[in-house]
Motif scaffolding. Structure first.
Motif, PDB file in Angstrom:
ATOM      1  N   THR A 150     -12.978  -5.162  -7.188  1.00  0.00           N
ATOM      2  CA  THR A 150     -13.730  -4.943  -5.959  1.00  0.00           C
ATOM      3  C   THR A 150     -14.868  -5.955  -5.851  1.00  0.00           C
ATOM      4  OG1 THR A 150     -14.866  -3.290  -4.623  1.00  0.00           O
ATOM      5  CG2 THR A 150     -15.369  -3.308  -6.966  1.00  0.00           C
ATOM      6  N   ASN A 206     -13.413  -0.797  -2.875  1.00  0.00           N
ATOM      7  CA  ASN A 206     -12.846   0.353  -3.571  1.00  0.00           C
ATOM      8  C   ASN A 206     -13.384   0.375  -4.996  1.00  0.00           C
ATOM      9  OD1 ASN A 206     -11.315   2.301  -4.846  1.00  0.00           O
ATOM     10  ND2 ASN A 206      -9.390   1.693  -3.872  1.00  0.00           N
ATOM     11  N   GLN A 224     -12.802   2.097  -7.414  1.00  0.00           N
ATOM     12  CA  GLN A 224     -11.848   2.406  -8.469  1.00  0.00           C
ATOM     13  C   GLN A 224     -11.060   1.167  -8.910  1.00  0.00           C
ATOM     14  OE1 GLN A 224      -9.447   5.606  -6.934  1.00  0.00           O
ATOM     15  NE2 GLN A 224     -11.077   7.127  -7.148  1.00  0.00           N
ATOM     16  N   GLN A 225     -11.223   0.065  -8.199  1.00  0.00           N
ATOM     17  CA  GLN A 225     -10.524  -1.161  -8.558  1.00  0.00           C
ATOM     18  C   GLN A 225     -11.488  -2.121  -9.243  1.00  0.00           C
ATOM     19  OE1 GLN A 225      -8.727  -2.747  -5.034  1.00  0.00           O
ATOM     20  NE2 GLN A 225      -7.368  -1.003  -4.734  1.00  0.00           N
ATOM     21  N   THR A 235     -14.842  -1.450   4.575  1.00  0.00           N
ATOM     22  CA  THR A 235     -14.622  -0.378   3.592  1.00  0.00           C
ATOM     23  C   THR A 235     -13.457  -0.646   2.643  1.00  0.00           C
ATOM     24  OG1 THR A 235     -15.622   1.310   5.008  1.00  0.00           O
ATOM     25  CG2 THR A 235     -14.088   2.078   3.322  1.00  0.00           C
ATOM     26  N   PRO A 236     -12.276  -1.098   3.119  1.00  0.00           N
ATOM     27  CA  PRO A 236     -11.152  -1.318   2.192  1.00  0.00           C
ATOM     28  C   PRO A 236     -11.428  -2.363   1.116  1.00  0.00           C
ATOM     29  CG  PRO A 236     -10.385  -1.260   4.466  1.00  0.00           C
ATOM     30  CD  PRO A 236     -11.875  -1.329   4.524  1.00  0.00           C
TER      31      PRO A 236
END
Length: 530
Positions: free
Chosen positions: A495, A489, A491-492, A485-486
């Protein structure tokens, strides 16, 4: 007057009619639904060499027998060559051993004649008969190329409602896209002849180059495009030195370059002549290689170096492809699929060969040893000078699928690292849409199980875009959605947008399920056969 620089008379090309297409069957990808009994394998389709459970087939029902049946012209679909839309109610009627249809991803296949060829047994195949078997199929190995295996059994598309006024005779498959044929060119210097073959960007071609017997003027060169081989039979104007001085295959550019040294340094009026043909099925064809080296690599694996007999064959695999090693055993021919590792990976290769510029007459493997493994236990004992058979390259990896992605995640477990190794160099050297971040998560049981740890560290030190993280199950590390999961992201901007996966079947399934939960689309994931 001719100069000693590049001389290039007009090209003379002789063409012959192409051979009729034959069914392309993936020997490593037999349609195998779950098997309830764990039996010793007679063959396996694992790109990493992992065993699979299969049922003993009756005599005359081997994979090669299935290939011959597909090529015989028999009407395996039962539709007389027509493509017929099938409703779910119609599909449900064909649910007997002697009349068996099943649907996979919207396509209906008549698997009646395949029953006795199925490695998992008739009972397992019957679990999917008369219905949509997509979910059942995906639970085991969704990456299997079933359209090629069952291509001759295709009945038609699965439809919720089939119009009654549509005549099946008028329904035809969509026109096939225009096939790409490699374009040939050549140049010469006084002492060299260079042959060029142009495919297309990201074509990821393979290459097979043979010297015919001991001839110094006759060569057979094959360019592999997916499952098709384009064959160029050359009769050169004069003798050349074998092996070639240099061979370069560009996965990104799709360009192939073969540099041959002339035995007599003088200009030629022409390169010679050629005949062109095409092969769609090469599964019965094997190459003979001899063992150059076989020695332990770590506590449960060994390295194996094979070289073509008399260095008569040069074989370059497309990125992400594998091949089968075949060995005789108790009257049977056992086979396992392995992915060769790039040059300079193994301890034995101290010559630091440039894999892009040197003729590849050798193939090197890292193989995990299984105490009860029918093939790995024999391979481990091979002595230099003994011979084995190799299949031609196989696979369904498309390098072009990664072209638009600049942040790529690689997930490997154990010996599943071998297909991943073949990706590193092409991706990091890519010029178009240059890679920003390439991360490898390498899963093993203990520190002692990690392959090529120093190599990964050296690559990480030399290229800041690459990182490698070792995850150990003895420390509680497991592939899971929580772990991944990390890395996703949304929003980055950096990713990861594409993931390549290879490991044991359970690892691959868990990884694919986790990525699906993280909302990655199927086209953003490639699971190597394993």
């Amino acid at each position: 007057m001719m100069t000693d620089s590049q001389l290039k008379p007009p090209v003379s090309v002789e063409k012959t009619p192409l051979k009729p297409p034959a069914v392309a069957v993936l020997a490593a990808n037999s349609l195998q639904l779950p098997s309830s009994s764990a039996q010793q394998l007679a063959s396996s389709g694992s790109a990493t060499g992992n065993p699979r459970n299969k049922c003993a087939l009756k005599p005359g029902y081997s994979l090669m027998s299935w290939i011959r049946l597909c090529n015989s012209g028999a009407d395996l679909s039962g539709t007389g060559g027509r493509v017929v839309p099938v409703s779910r109610s119609e599909l449900a009627l064909h649910n007997q051993v002697h009349d068996a249809w099943m649907a996979i991803r919207g396509r209906v296949f008549n698997v009646t004649r395949y029953m006795d060829f199925h490695p998992g047994g008739v009972d397992e195949l019957m679990r999917g008969v008369g219905r949509d078997a997509t979910k059942l199929f995906d639970e085991v190995h969704a990456w299997v190329n079933y359209p090629q295996l069952l291509g001759k059994c295709y009945v038609g598309p699965l439809k919720e409602n089939v119009a009654t006024n549509v005549e099946a005779d008028l329904i035809r498959p969509p026109p096939a896209p225009t096939e790409l044929v490699p374009r040939f060119d050549w140049i010469q210097q006084r002492s060299e002849l260079t042959l060029y073959f142009y495919t297309r960007r990201m074509a990821n071609p393979g290459l097979l180059l043979k010297r015919k017997d001991t001839s110094e003027v006759e060569l057979e060169l094959r360019v592999q495009m997916a499952s098709c081989w384009h064959v160029f039979d050359f009769k050169l104007s004069a003798a050349v030195v074998w092996p070639p001085r240099a061979v370069r295959v560009g996965p990104e550019t799709g360009k192939i370059e073969v540099v041959l040294t002339k035995q007599v340094a003088e200009p030629w009026l022409t390169y010679g002549t050629q005949e062109i043909s095409k092969l769609n099925s090469t599964y019965a064809e094997h190459l003979t290689y001899e063992v150059v080296l076989c020695e332990l690599f770590n506590h449960d694996s060994f390295e194996l170096c094979l070289q073509s007999i008399k260095q008569s064959v040069l074989l370059h695999l497309p990125v992400g492809y594998h091949l089968d090693i075949l060995l005789p055993h108790n009257g049977e021919l056992l086979e396992r699929s392995y992915t060769p590792v790039p040059h300079n990976c193994l301890h034995s290769n101290s010559e630091q060969i440039d894999a892009d510029a040197s003729p590849n007459v050798r193939n090197e493997f890292l193989i995990k040893y299984y105490e009860k493994g029918a093939v790995s236990s024999q391979l481990k004992q091979l002595q230099p000078g003994t011979t084995v058979q190799l299949s031609l390259p196989r696979g369904n990896f498309k390098l072009s699928a990664l072209e638009s992605h600049r942040n790529i995640l690689l997930l490997a477990a154990g010996s599943g690292i071998t297909p991943i190794l073949s990706l590193l160099r092409p991706l990091l050297k890519r010029q178009t849409n240059r890679i920003e971040r390439l991360q490898l998560l390498y899963f093993n049981k203990t520190q002692a199980d990690i392959w090529l740890k120093d190599k990964f560290q050296a690559l990480q030190d030399s290229d800041e875009r690459f990182t490698c993280k070792n995850i150990l199950s003895e420390a509680g590390g497991r592939i899971s959605q929580e772990l991944l999961t990390p890395l996703f992201n949304r929003q980055q901007a950096e990713t990861f947008s594409f993931v390549a996966v290879c490991g044991p079947a359970g690892f691959n399934t868990a990884a694919a399920n986790s990525l699906k939960e993280l909302q990655l689309k199927p086209e953003q994931i490639h699971v190597f056969q394993g």
